[in-house]
Design a protein around this motif. Structure first.
Motif, mmCIF file in Angstrom:
data_model
loop_
_atom_site.group_PDB
_atom_site.id
_atom_site.type_symbol
_atom_site.label_atom_id
_atom_site.label_comp_id
_atom_site.label_asym_id
_atom_site.label_seq_id
_atom_site.Cartn_x
_atom_site.Cartn_y
_atom_site.Cartn_z
ATOM 1 N N GLU A 21 -2.881 5.116 5.242
ATOM 2 C CA GLU A 21 -2.585 3.799 4.619
ATOM 3 C C GLU A 21 -2.770 2.684 5.648
ATOM 4 O O GLU A 21 -3.227 1.587 5.308
ATOM 5 C CB GLU A 21 -1.148 3.756 4.095
ATOM 6 C CG GLU A 21 -0.843 4.729 2.967
ATOM 7 C CD GLU A 21 -0.399 6.092 3.484
ATOM 8 O OE1 GLU A 21 -0.466 6.322 4.728
ATOM 9 O OE2 GLU A 21 0.006 6.937 2.667
ATOM 10 N N LYS A 60 0.852 -1.216 0.000
ATOM 11 C CA LYS A 60 0.000 0.000 0.000
ATOM 12 C C LYS A 60 0.876 1.251 0.000
ATOM 13 O O LYS A 60 0.666 2.189 -0.772
ATOM 14 C CB LYS A 60 -0.926 -0.049 1.217
ATOM 15 C CG LYS A 60 -1.701 1.197 1.524
ATOM 16 C CD LYS A 60 -2.666 1.597 0.439
ATOM 17 C CE LYS A 60 -3.891 0.716 0.430
ATOM 18 N NZ LYS A 60 -4.848 1.087 -0.642
ATOM 19 N N GLN A 101 -4.831 2.773 8.200
ATOM 20 C CA GLN A 101 -6.267 2.596 8.435
ATOM 21 C C GLN A 101 -6.921 1.815 7.306
ATOM 22 O O GLN A 101 -7.863 1.069 7.527
ATOM 23 C CB GLN A 101 -6.926 3.955 8.610
ATOM 24 C CG GLN A 101 -6.390 4.636 9.850
ATOM 25 C CD GLN A 101 -7.258 5.749 10.368
ATOM 26 O OE1 GLN A 101 -8.119 6.251 9.650
ATOM 27 N NE2 GLN A 101 -7.029 6.152 11.595
ATOM 28 N N GLU A 102 -6.407 2.012 6.084
ATOM 29 C CA GLU A 102 -6.989 1.271 4.953
ATOM 30 C C GLU A 102 -6.652 -0.213 5.015
ATOM 31 O O GLU A 102 -7.446 -1.042 4.594
ATOM 32 C CB GLU A 102 -6.445 1.832 3.636
ATOM 33 C CG GLU A 102 -7.223 3.021 3.123
ATOM 34 C CD GLU A 102 -6.631 3.509 1.814
ATOM 35 O OE1 GLU A 102 -6.542 2.723 0.865
ATOM 36 O OE2 GLU A 102 -6.231 4.684 1.776
#
Ligand SMILES: N[C@@H](CCC(=O)N[C@@H](CS)C(=O)NCC(=O)O)C(=O)O
Length: 227
Positions: A201, A25, A203-204
Motif C-alpha cells: 500500500e 488506501k 508503494q502504491e
C-alpha cells in the motif's frame, strides 16, 4: 459507500496529504481527488478550509474536515472495523499522539531547515537537529513504549507508522538533496523504515524517491533564489 461521498483536496508532494492518502488506501476507501495548485488555490479549498487555507481537506458528503491528524482520526472513527489505525489502549493512543506531535513540531521543521539553509553554518545546525530527532526515535524503537515491535502498530501498519513513515520517506529525499550522510547510526529506525517502504500500500501511494528528490531540489532552488 458511494464513491462520490469522499473527496480529497491535496497536492501530490505534500507529506500531510500523503498521510491521508495512505490511510484511505489501508482502509480500502475510494475517493475523488482534486489536485490543488498551492500558488493559486481554488475557491473550493478556500471555502472548505478558511482558517488555514491548506491541504489536505477531506470532504465527506458535505462535511469538510481539515488538518491531517484530525482527518486520520475521523477516517478511523468513521470506519473503525476496516484496518483499525489507532490502538484501543488509552496509554498507547496517548503515545501515538505524542509522537505525531513530535513529527509535526520537530521532525518536519528540521527537514525544512535543511532545505532552506543558505550557508554551511545553517546547514550544520539543521543537520544536527535532524540527527537529534533521529536519536530520539531510535531510542524509542529500542527502549521506549514501542520497543520490540515490527511496526508502531505491532504486526500491521498503524496511525503512527503512517505519519512517521511518510515523513521519514521525505527525510530520505532531503538527505539526498543536501548530501547528508546519516551512516549506520540509526539501525532500528532504518530497518523499520525499510519495512514500511516495502508494504504494497505504501508503494502504491508514495511517489518514488527520485520524484521526491526532484521536487525537493526544485523547492530548495526556489527558496535560495528568493533569499
Ligand atoms: N498542519 C497541517 C499542515 C498542512 C500543510 O502545511 N499543507 C501545506 C502543503 S504541505 C499547504 O497547504 N501549504 C499551502 C500554504 O501554506 O499556503 C496538516 O497537518 O494538515
Amino acid at each position: 459507500m458511494d464513491r462520490g461521498e469522499l473527496k480529497l483536496y491535496g497536492a501530490w508532494a505534500s507529506p500531510y496529504v500523503l498521510h491521508v492518502r495512505l490511510a484511505l488506501k489501508l482502509k480500502g476507501l475510494d475517493y475523488d481527488y482534486v489536485e490543488e495548485n498551492l500558488a493559486n488555490k481554488s475557491a473550493a479549498l478556500l471555502r472548505l478550509n478558511p482558517v488555514h487555507r491548506k491541504v489536505p481537506v477531506l470532504l465527506h458528503g458535505d462535511r469538510p474536515i481539515a488538518e491531517s491528524a484530525a482527518i486520520l482520526e475521523y477516517i478511523d472513527e468513521t470506519w473503525p472495523r476496516r484496518f483499525p489505525l489507532m490502538p484501543a489502549d488509552p496509554r498507547e493512543r496517548a503515545a501515538v499522539r505524542f509522537w505525531c506531535h513530535f513529527a509535526a513540531d520537530k521532525m518536519i521543521p528540521s527537514l525544512i531547515a535543511i532545505l532552506r539553509s543558505a550557508d554551511e553554518a545553517q546547514r550544520a545546525a539543521a543537520v544536527g537537529e535532524v540527527r537529534e530527532n533521529l536519536e530520539l526515535l531510535e531510542d524509542e524503537l529500542r527502549e521506549g513504549f514501542f520497543r520490540g515491535r515490527r511496526f508502531f502498530g505491532c504486526e500491521k501498519l498503524g496511525f503512527l507508522d503512517i505519519v512517521l513513515g511518510v515523513d521519514a520517506h521525505f527525510l530520505r529525499g532531503v538527505t539526498e538533496v543536501a548530501e547528508v550522510d546519516l551512516g549506520e547510526d540509526f539501525p532500528s529506525f532504518t530497518s523499520w523504515l525499510r519495512e514500511f517502504e516495502a508494504q504494497p500500500e505504501v508503494q502504491e501511494v508514495l511517489p518514488p524517491s527520485d520524484t521526491i528528490v526532484d521536487f525537493l531540489r526544485g523547492y530548495r532552488r526556489r527558496i535560495l533564489a528568493q533569499a
